[in-house]
Design a protein around this motif. Structure first.
Motif, PDB file in Angstrom:
ATOM      1  N   VAL A  33       0.835  -0.695   0.178  1.00 24.99           N
ATOM      2  CA  VAL A  33      -0.107   0.182   0.261  1.00 24.99           C
ATOM      3  C   VAL A  33       0.716   1.201  -0.119  1.00 24.99           C
ATOM      4  O   VAL A  33       0.688   2.460  -0.565  1.00 24.99           O
ATOM      5  CB  VAL A  33      -0.796   0.175   1.220  1.00 24.99           C
ATOM      6  N   ALA A  62      -9.556  -2.257   5.078  1.00 23.66           N
ATOM      7  CA  ALA A  62      -8.496  -2.914   4.848  1.00 23.66           C
ATOM      8  C   ALA A  62      -7.532  -3.543   5.498  1.00 23.66           C
ATOM      9  O   ALA A  62      -8.129  -3.653   5.753  1.00 23.66           O
ATOM     10  CB  ALA A  62      -7.293  -2.299   3.005  1.00 23.66           C
ATOM     11  N   SER A  98     -13.028  -6.381  -3.320  1.00 26.07           N
ATOM     12  CA  SER A  98     -12.372  -5.952  -3.924  1.00 26.07           C
ATOM     13  C   SER A  98     -10.835  -5.981  -4.247  1.00 26.07           C
ATOM     14  O   SER A  98     -10.269  -7.219  -4.518  1.00 26.07           O
ATOM     15  CB  SER A  98     -12.354  -4.664  -2.501  1.00 26.07           C
ATOM     16  N   SER A 136      -6.647  -5.426  -5.644  1.00 24.23           N
ATOM     17  CA  SER A 136      -5.896  -4.295  -5.273  1.00 24.23           C
ATOM     18  C   SER A 136      -4.744  -4.346  -6.150  1.00 24.23           C
ATOM     19  O   SER A 136      -3.682  -3.167  -6.194  1.00 24.23           O
ATOM     20  CB  SER A 136      -5.352  -4.311  -3.672  1.00 24.23           C
ATOM     21  N   TRP A 169      -8.483   1.410  -6.274  1.00 25.42           N
ATOM     22  CA  TRP A 169      -8.213   1.910  -4.634  1.00 25.42           C
ATOM     23  C   TRP A 169      -8.012   3.388  -5.213  1.00 25.42           C
ATOM     24  O   TRP A 169      -8.579   3.962  -4.078  1.00 25.42           O
ATOM     25  CB  TRP A 169      -6.604   1.919  -3.986  1.00 25.42           C
ATOM     26  N   ARG A 183     -11.666   4.856  -4.767  1.00 22.62           N
ATOM     27  CA  ARG A 183     -12.148   4.263  -3.644  1.00 22.62           C
ATOM     28  C   ARG A 183     -11.852   5.654  -2.935  1.00 22.62           C
ATOM     29  O   ARG A 183     -12.177   7.008  -2.103  1.00 22.62           O
ATOM     30  CB  ARG A 183     -12.341   3.199  -3.253  1.00 22.62           C
TER      31      ARG A 183
END
Ligand code: SF4
Lengths: 454, 442
Positions: B327, B395, B408, B410, B419, B422
């Motif tokens: 991330v 998440a 979902s 990623s 992402w 979102r």
């Protein structure tokens, strides 16, 4: 209905404090379901919303369990914090007592809660940590109740955990405080955890009949109100066998009469309210209750009419893991739903007797869990709907069986007159949902059809 | 750079999740499997409830249901009983026995017990293995990867071939990390196979926890990679591991069988996807499929559109180590400030990150993340995000506050786009909210 005196019930339950006649059954390896005693203790005590709840052990006991219950708060939320001593290898080797002490100090200093509950877990129980003396020492030093809850997971079932938590309340909390002089004393609600806000509905009802709630043990409770629970005039044990011992002990110690009741279904609700007034020994209150219940019942039956039509003759399998079985059966019966299968997994003989009083002869008892067993009953007894706890929800979905969640994780309140209406709506909605037809019909290309002429 | 910890004796609002839950998750990705937790009842009830809540699926799991006296006298008697019952009643293809802190502290030797159990009963055909996972070490991620490693170990042992084996160079073993959703695993499988490879994902939650319906209920896992495919994966010409934690199982395959491997530490964002596709292009000699070229354009365009939203914004992320790394790579590309990065325990991957990483809990997140505009964590973070008034993006694990979270995406360009949108939407909504409340009503 005639009020029933509590002494008509025997003490054979797992939930009694008196010497056990029948031990709680040993869970079967490879086929066990349900939580541990630690889980049970938390179920009982976490609804004390303003207290801090510290779990002493490796992280998973707390890490996997915090924020998993549907118990609601009308104000403080400290009990929703997950506190854990989070023991590591070296804590296990050298002992976790210092860490526990520091943790208690830290929580007291930073959050200033009215009390801290400290839970032992399997590992700290196994290594023989002296939870009681750490708590005692901390309580004296900090001038704050620090309550040890000795209910490590491996001592037994969730029910036993409920009971051990009740014992902790008796030993350390109840009787340690006094209410303000002008407070009106009334009823303790024992074993009502305010799932989805159910207790608020009940309190509103009691309020309309002029019955005061003294302590909520423990739905949406504040620590302080439990310290003066011994001043109540009546104890009501809200369909929770596990805390029956608590009520018994309070009767012995403080002379508070108790009764067992439920708020599922109009009949049970009316009975419980009447019983409160009767045991309060207040004629005027009894008259108020009569007026209230009559009014509510007739309004309810008006509002229920369309749903009763929809639900009449529907068949349900009920699997709640024991304690609530008999009370929910009454509610369903009032809606015209027939219970064709019922779980007696964690029920005591007493519970089973009450279930038997409420169902027909052809109802199947499901003694041991296992999703396959429940599904088999649904299929064989041609049930229209399954009513169980969240753990079985997706099992039902896989089998395309309409489902209603009745346990702690749910979001709908089913207690009282309002609750029965809600339950009726929920049942009707669930049964009538278009998804059942859609899910059962194949894709157009999977339908058998004659091939095109070419 | 550095890994920090805030000084505090107690964990407040834990981010860490027991290792055994990771093991249960890994086994859900194997067909007809039964994870068996060797411990007291709660140690299986909690993970089961939590996984059910996250995936909205039934979870296969059993326990040896230890009670106090069993632990003190003979814990393995319970295990044997449990094994007997599970084997005779459900006939699973795969059994994973998961040791807990309880068996660890009590010093129960269930590894040898399983060995003699297998010998005595002449158990063949299935796969039964043990894994030691006390909860006072690691977290979900380490439990997951250790389980995959044990599984691979057992497969290698059973197949018995060292070195000499036929290699299928068109077949790739994919080792997807614990942070990937079923939809992520699906996407990765598709990407790799679009270059003409056969892919065997180990484990494969994309076919078990992705929400396929209408298959009826089974106490064993439904879907997931079947045992024969698992064994066949020993013939793969290459291993692709996604997530730093999956390097160890990949290395295991390499050491025992000589299978080369490639680890993709990051899985999110433009660069990470570029890297993966470029690698696949190089080893296959095939062109990158048109749809990914399109998706790349789409992603860049959506990032351009969104960059106005992200200008001057700061983000807090509290996730498992591999997930955090991934991330953070994506956040880098968005150009937002990474106010605080928190994780559940220290791994070499997060220790080697260029940014400062904190090992801590969600309470630390509140302190370190004060003033952040966006908060990324599991659903436990909702209350904290509200207290620091950040927008909340769910998440990791567990997520119960949203429908379809497990589906979902990623990874890949598509995942980064999803992402970015979102996150951008959440920030926009938050701004709209605050604008409204600043309007004066007269
Ligand atoms: S069984 Fe013991 S170790 Fe497991 S969750 Fe319950 S208290 Fe914790």
């Amino acid at each position: 209905m005639d009020p029933v005196r509590h002494d008509e019930f025997d003490s054979q339950a797992c939930g009694s404090i008196a010497p056990k006649v029948k031990a709680c059954p040993r869970p079967k390896p490879g086929e066990a379901a349900g939580g541990c005693s630690f889980d049970g203790a938390q179920i009982t005590l976490l609804p004390i919303m303003d207290a801090a709840h510290l779990v002493h052990g490796p992280v998973a006991c707390a890490g996997n369990s915090w924020e998993s219950r549907g118990t609601l708060s009308s104000g403080p939320s400290l009990s929703q914090y997950g506190f854990a001593t989070d023991l590591t290898d070296s804590d296990i080797i050298f002992g976790g007592e210092k860490k526990l002490k520091d943790s208690i100090d830290y929580i007291a200093g930073r959050f200033a809660p009215p009390a801290i509950f400290v839970y032992s877990t399997c590992v700290t129980a196994l290594t023989g940590e002296d939870l009681d003396s750490v708590c005692k020492e901390a309580a004296e030093r900090l001038g704050l109740p620090v309550i040890p809850v000795n209910s490590p997971g491996f001592v037994g079932s969730k029910n036993l955990g409920n009971r051990l938590a009740g014992e902790a309340l008796l030993q350390y909390v109840i009787g340690t405080g006094e209410p303000e002089p002008e407070t009106v004393m009334g009823v303790n609600l024992i074993g009502e955890y305010n799932i989805a806000g159910e207790m608020w509905d009940i309190e509103r009802l009691m309020g309309s009949a002029g019955i005061a709630v003294t302590s909520r043990i423990t739905g949406d409770a504040r620590y302080k109100e439990i310290t003066w629970a011994h001043r109540a005039k009546v104890n009501m044990v809200v369909c929770s066998r596990a805390l029956l011992g608590l009520a018994r002990e309070m009767e012995g110690r403080y002379g508070i009469p108790f009764f067992e009741g439920s708020f599922y279904g109009a009949k049970e609700t009316t009975y419980s309210l009447r019983q409160m007034a009767y045991l309060m020994n207040d004629r005027e209150m009894e008259r108020r209750v009569d007026r209230l219940t009559e009014r509510e019942e007739s309004r309810l039956s008006q509002e229920l009419r369309p749903y009763r039509k929809l639900l009449k003759g529907k068949r349900a399998v009920l699997y709640t893991g024991g304690v609530k079985s008999w009370s929910v059966i009454s509610a369903l019966k009032e809606l015209g739903v027939q219970v064709v299968g019922v779980g007696t997994n964690k029920s005591t003989q007493d519970d089973v007797r009450r279930i038997a009083d409420r169902v027909g002869d052809d109802t199947e008892y499901i003694p041991e869990g296992g999703a396959s067993r429940i599904i088999k009953t649904v299929r064989e007894r041609k049930a229209d709907i399954m009513i169980a706890g969240g753990r079985n929800m997706y099992v039902a979905m896989k089998e395309q069986i309409p489902f209603i969640d009745i346990n702690q994780e749910r979001h709908k309140a089913y207690a009282g007159y309002e609750g029965l209406l809600r339950l009726a709506k929920e049942l009707a909605y669930s049964l009538g949902n278009p998804i059942w037809k859609l899910a059962a019909s194949p894709a157009p290309w999977d339908k058998e059809a004659p091939p095109y002429d070419r | 750079m550095t890994v920090n910890r805030r000084k505090k004796p107690v964990s407040v609002n834990p981010l860490k999740i027991g290792q055994s839950l990771g093991a249960v998750l890994a086994l859900q990705g194997c067909y007809r499997a039964m994870p068996l937790i060797h411990g007291a009842q709660g140690c299986s009830a909690f993970p089961k409830a939590l996984l059910t809540r996250h995936f909205r699926e039934p979870i296969a799991l059993q326990t040896s249901a230890l009670q106090e006296m069993d632990v003190i006298f003979d814990a393995n008697r319970n295990l044997e009983e449990a094994l007997n019952l599970v084997l005779s009643k459900h006939r699973p293809d795969i059994i994973g026995i998961i040791g807990t802190e309880l068996t660890d502290v009590a010093g129960v030797d269930y590894q040898n017990m399983l060995k003699s159990y297998k010998r005595e009963r002449n158990m063949r055909g299935g796969l039964a293995f043990t894994v030691v996972l006390p909860d006072f070490r690691g977290s979900l991620e380490s439990g997951f990867s250790a389980t995959v490693e044990s599984m691979i170990d057992e497969m290698i042992q059973q197949a018995g071939h060292r070195g000499a084996r036929s290699v299928n160079s068109r077949q790739i073993t994919l080792l997807p990390g614990s942070f990937l959703t079923p939809a992520d695993v699906m996407e990765l499988k598709e990407m790799i196979s679009s270059f003409g490879f056969e892919v065997i994902a180990l484990p494969d939650i994309s076919t078990s926890l992705s929400g396929h319906l209408l298959t009826g209920f089974s106490p064993l896992t439904r879907g997931g990679v079947p045992l024969d495919s698992m064994l066949q994966s020993l013939q793969s010409g290459l291993t692709i591991a996604v997530g730093g934690s999956m390097e160890r199982p990949a290395r295991r395959l390499h050491n025992a069988l000589g299978t080369p491997y490639k680890v993709f530490e990051g899985a999110m964002g433009l660069k990470a996807t570029d890297e993966l596709l470029h690698f696949l292009h190089q080893i296959s000699g095939e062109p990158v499929p048109l749809r990914y070229c399109w998706q790349r354009e789409n992603l860049l365009d959506s990032m351009l559109d969104a960059h106005f939203q992200f200008a001057g914004m700061s983000v807090l992320a509290a996730l498992e180590p591999d997930h955090l790394y991934s991330v953070s790579g994506w956040l880098e590309e968005l150009g937002v400030e990474q106010k605080a990065l928190l994780t559940s325990f220290e791994t070499p991957l997060v220790a080697g990150m260029e940014r400062e990483v904190w090992v801590g809990d969600l309470d630390d997140a509140e302190v370190l993340g004060k003033g952040a505009d966006l908060w990324i964590s599991n659903s436990h973070g909702i209350a904290g995000a509200k207290r620091v008034s950040a927008a909340f993006l769910a998440a990791g694990f567990p997520v119960w506050s949203e429908l379809g979270a497990y589906m979902s995406v990623s990874v890949g360009y598509r995942g980064a786009m999803e992402w970015s949108n979102r996150a951008g939407n959440l920030i926009m909504q938050r701004e709209a909210g605050s604008r409204e409340s600043s309007v004066r009503h007269r």
